[in-house]
Design a protein around this motif. Sequence first.
Motif, PDB file in Angstrom:
ATOM      1  N   PHE A   4       0.819  -1.212   0.000  1.00 51.81           N
ATOM      2  CA  PHE A   4       0.000   0.000   0.000  1.00 51.81           C
ATOM      3  C   PHE A   4       0.857   1.267   0.000  1.00 51.81           C
ATOM      4  CE2 PHE A   4      -2.648  -3.372   1.426  1.00 51.81           C
ATOM      5  CZ  PHE A   4      -3.900  -3.091   0.939  1.00 51.81           C
TER       6      PHE A   4
ATOM      7  N   LEU B 181      -9.178   6.532   5.793  1.00 46.38           N
ATOM      8  CA  LEU B 181      -8.002   5.916   5.172  1.00 46.38           C
ATOM      9  C   LEU B 181      -8.165   4.410   5.095  1.00 46.38           C
ATOM     10  CD1 LEU B 181      -5.014   5.963   4.167  1.00 46.38           C
ATOM     11  CD2 LEU B 181      -4.342   5.739   6.563  1.00 46.38           C
ATOM     12  N   LYS B 182      -8.683   3.850   6.176  1.00 40.54           N
ATOM     13  CA  LYS B 182      -8.864   2.400   6.210  1.00 40.54           C
ATOM     14  C   LYS B 182      -9.839   1.967   5.115  1.00 40.54           C
ATOM     15  CE  LYS B 182      -9.033  -0.950   9.972  1.00 40.54           C
ATOM     16  NZ  LYS B 182      -9.457  -1.169  11.355  1.00 40.54           N
TER      17      LYS B 182
ATOM     18  N   ARG C 211       2.782   6.349   7.599  1.00 41.55           N
ATOM     19  CA  ARG C 211       1.505   5.809   7.102  1.00 41.55           C
ATOM     20  C   ARG C 211       1.743   4.570   6.255  1.00 41.55           C
ATOM     21  NH1 ARG C 211      -1.128  10.347   4.968  1.00 41.55           N
ATOM     22  NH2 ARG C 211       0.573  10.246   3.484  1.00 41.55           N
TER      23      ARG C 211
ATOM     24  N   HIS D 113      -1.944   6.426  -0.705  1.00 40.97           N
ATOM     25  CA  HIS D 113      -3.016   7.130  -0.015  1.00 40.97           C
ATOM     26  C   HIS D 113      -2.473   8.309   0.783  1.00 40.97           C
ATOM     27  CE1 HIS D 113      -5.673   3.771  -0.958  1.00 40.97           C
ATOM     28  NE2 HIS D 113      -4.662   2.990  -0.625  1.00 40.97           N
ATOM     29  N   ASP D 114      -3.387   9.253   1.119  1.00 38.93           N
ATOM     30  CA  ASP D 114      -3.015  10.272   2.091  1.00 38.93           C
ATOM     31  C   ASP D 114      -4.052  10.275   3.217  1.00 38.93           C
ATOM     32  OD1 ASP D 114      -5.124  11.350   0.753  1.00 38.93           O
ATOM     33  OD2 ASP D 114      -4.001  12.994  -0.160  1.00 38.93           O
ATOM     34  N   GLY D 115      -3.874  11.174   4.198  1.00 37.97           N
ATOM     35  CA  GLY D 115      -4.819  11.249   5.313  1.00 37.97           C
ATOM     36  C   GLY D 115      -4.585  10.157   6.332  1.00 37.97           C
ATOM     37  N   TYR D 116      -5.587   9.950   7.160  1.00 37.25           N
ATOM     38  CA  TYR D 116      -5.513   8.949   8.229  1.00 37.25           C
ATOM     39  C   TYR D 116      -6.918   8.672   8.704  1.00 37.25           C
ATOM     40  CZ  TYR D 116      -6.074  13.042  11.263  1.00 37.25           C
ATOM     41  OH  TYR D 116      -6.548  14.180  11.839  1.00 37.25           O
ATOM     42  N   GLY D 117      -7.032   7.680   9.596  1.00 34.91           N
ATOM     43  CA  GLY D 117      -8.318   7.430  10.240  1.00 34.91           C
ATOM     44  C   GLY D 117      -9.189   6.426   9.496  1.00 34.91           C
ATOM     45  N   VAL D 118     -10.439   6.375   9.937  1.00 38.06           N
ATOM     46  CA  VAL D 118     -11.367   5.391   9.375  1.00 38.06           C
ATOM     47  C   VAL D 118     -11.481   5.551   7.864  1.00 38.06           C
ATOM     48  CG1 VAL D 118     -13.789   4.660   9.357  1.00 38.06           C
ATOM     49  CG2 VAL D 118     -12.648   5.109  11.535  1.00 38.06           C
TER      50      VAL D 118
ATOM     51  N   ALA E  53      -8.081   2.273   1.750  1.00 37.94           N
ATOM     52  CA  ALA E  53      -7.105   1.204   1.518  1.00 37.94           C
ATOM     53  C   ALA E  53      -7.828  -0.071   1.117  1.00 37.94           C
ATOM     54  CB  ALA E  53      -6.269   0.977   2.772  1.00 37.94           C
ATOM     55  N   ARG E  54      -8.891  -0.354   1.837  1.00 33.72           N
ATOM     56  CA  ARG E  54      -9.723  -1.519   1.553  1.00 33.72           C
ATOM     57  C   ARG E  54     -10.285  -1.434   0.143  1.00 33.72           C
ATOM     58  NH1 ARG E  54     -13.667  -1.027   6.169  1.00 33.72           N
ATOM     59  NH2 ARG E  54     -12.113  -1.843   7.613  1.00 33.72           N
TER      60      ARG E  54
ATOM     61  N   TRP F 177      -4.221   6.345  15.271  1.00 30.45           N
ATOM     62  CA  TRP F 177      -4.798   7.463  14.526  1.00 30.45           C
ATOM     63  C   TRP F 177      -4.896   7.109  13.044  1.00 30.45           C
ATOM     64  CZ3 TRP F 177      -7.638  11.404  15.654  1.00 30.45           C
ATOM     65  CH2 TRP F 177      -7.523  12.058  16.889  1.00 30.45           C
TER      66      TRP F 177
ATOM     67  N   GLY G  98       2.671   4.583  -0.689  1.00 28.87           N
ATOM     68  CA  GLY G  98       2.537   5.762  -1.544  1.00 28.87           C
ATOM     69  C   GLY G  98       1.197   5.959  -2.215  1.00 28.87           C
TER      70      GLY G  98
END
Lengths: 606, 245
Positions: A433, A444-445, B174, A437-442, A448-449, B81, A435
Amino acid sequence: MARAFFISRECPYLNRKTTRGMCYSAAFGACRAYAQARDGNAFSFMAHTHVPQKYDVVIIGSGAGGGMAAYILTRAGARCLMLEAGDWFDTARDSKMMMWPWQAPHRGAATPAKPFGYFDGCVGGWQVPGEPYTVATGEQFMWWRGRMLGGRTNHWGRIALRWGPYDFKPYSRDGLGFDWPFPYEEMAPYYSKTEKLIGVFGSHENMENAPDGEFLPPPKPRAHELLIQRAARKLTLPCIPSRLSILTQSIHGRPACGYCGQCGRGCATSSNFSSPTVLLPPALATGRLEIRTGAMAREILTGPDGNATGVSYIDKKTRKEVTVRARVVVVAASACESARLLLNSQSSRHPDGLANSSGIVGKYLMDTVGSDVGGYVPDLSGLPPFNEDGVGGMHVYLPWGNYDKQLRHELDFPRGYHIEPGGGRGMPGPHSFGGMHDGYGVRLKQEARRGFGAGVGFSGRGEMIPNENCYCEIDRSVVDEWGIPVLKFHWKWSDYEINMARHMQQTFEELIVTMGGKVTYKSPGPHWGISRGGEIIHEVGTVRCGNDRRTSPLNSWCQSWECKNLFVTDGAPLVSNADKNPTLTILALAWRTSENIARMMRRKEV
Amino acid sequence: METKTKRPSTPSPSAKPRNTRIARRDLLKTMGLAPAALLPLSALTASAASVASPTPASSPAPRLKVLNPHEFATVTVLSDWILPADERSSSASQAGVPAFIDDWLDFQGGREGFLSDELRGGLTWLDLESNRLHGHDFIACSRLQQQSLLDRIAWPDRADPAESHAVAFFSRLRDLVLGGFYSSPEGVKDLPYLGNKMIPVWTGGAPPEVLQKLGVTNEEAEYQKWFRRRQAEGHWVQQWYYQGK
């Protein structure tokens, strides 16, 4: 369908169907001989006996070239000794198939000792402890050594492309490089025999310089490969079923592929080609093959008449020199290692090294031109889950189709490249995975999925023109741990290859954009991300064959001009390096050479 | 030649609940070292489902190789996070990602490695910035304070160019968290990845409704038709000697 071969680890052959090809007893013999040779029961006492034994043939190397020589020559009745510098390897026992990332150190990530990761079925790499090499100042070259039975046939991409008519007469076509001493038509029957023996899937496309072969049915394309075909259609690029040496049907007692996608780990069911699973068992079954592992060839010995009398090697366990005598010596140690062995085999009869009165040994070293671009295709995101491991590699590929543009002088480089696409919902690893995606949190999950399986990649594999600046020579200031002087490499891409890499990157970007995606990765470095010399692991051409003893160390039968009983069967005799991966050509050429050796031995010519 | 298997921790025999984990880990270790082929297929395919997530966030930290306990705690907070628990799967730290990252830094050059510099340097930057703004280390800040800081560095496109080094650090972290999580049993179930098994017949992978959604149901046949037509029109028909040599 139950797969019984997973239960018996001792003997993959006992559980095989023996409908065609190998009869049951032969299969059993192969199994027994293989297991005994592996465990050192049957043959080890021979290795340590002091009775001087003269073999018909000693074969240095057990990969594609050495394996094929052993297969042909033992079946022709010759008693053969095979020397392998690495250890025994048995995929049924040693394969890391079916392991999960968390069952491996660092989730199976690449390490210097395992450059393709923990699961890779190859022992060896660009750096081998105790076996250094040097590179000319300011230049880059990486030398891969597969130190194991079967060499790099254990982890190659199984891409089995025939070379075409143009590839054997490149100089005649465009005035660059060198012609082979024989045309495609001479090789075609050996390609056919090789394909029937090892099993290659593919489709009949009637393309002029990508000849069709003896194919098993190809597997259906995966979803992203269908999108690639659609994009290729829009860009008018040929995109056809790929041609890999993986069994989509059972042949010669080897079961069909289980579509786990893990060819590179070494197939535990022998459903793809490697020398130790396909060539060596039948050779051992003849009872005429002895294999010595841990045997690092040091020198080819010659007699007063200049012909070879045998081989001196270092037994890695005892660190002692061992000498074996033979009527014929077959060198198949890999292009650079073979050149090193010949250059190190100096004598008063052969002051510049064996087979080197032309001074060409080590020269015109070639690799393949590589460049990669990856991207993210939103159409492929958020799909319901499914298993699309498939065979270990691409199900479609893009052969070179720009000959007409070259004819009109619209391209600034000669020759061509083929494209190997990648992608799909393969087993995730620690880099899957990176490079993307950006951001974070639910969110992002969720992304990614959703994005799993939406990444695609294109790798170009192009033809290099042999040049004066790419060669290897002996560096007498450095020796390996066996005391053997090492190789020094010289490497310089010409503008032809660099321009080709630019064309690759532009084409791959177009493909990704046409698929509705965006580029996320380009192979790094100057010159359009062109690979470093040796990085694609297609080194060929250091001991080339030809029709003129002044410009080629070998004649058209890959026989030394000046040492009549010395033959080379690996990638070293290759005169050019077409964009098609060399293994199938090495196998077919080794078949042709070995058949000729058997003929000459029968006629007492060697 | 094989990479040596480094154990991330030597669990203390005192803590009771850890013992069951040891057994599981030992099983994993055995499976990792033994050739996969020795195990029955069912055991291998079942292992994804049966192996529970190791190292809950609350457990005592494993013996660290590169990170110090404070850095490890910060990585743990940051991991969650980046990938918090949701209705489908656990959080990154519950899946053992912080220990994975520590091990990753170790084998990628250890404390002297470039990657360790980048990551530990980034952690220091986070604490510096938190202390400057809020008077606490990052992990002691409130969730709102933590979030506002992360928002500055989590989107490379809209970040302040003056903080690009912090953005690069967070992007690297990340990638490591994503890689660590999705190569764990939790992550494989989350995706889900349905392969790593032998199947007798290959039908193309994607089910018909997926091909329909992608609009490529007939692509194979259509491509072939188009390809044959182009061949018949004389495209890709090449000239033997194009320079007359």
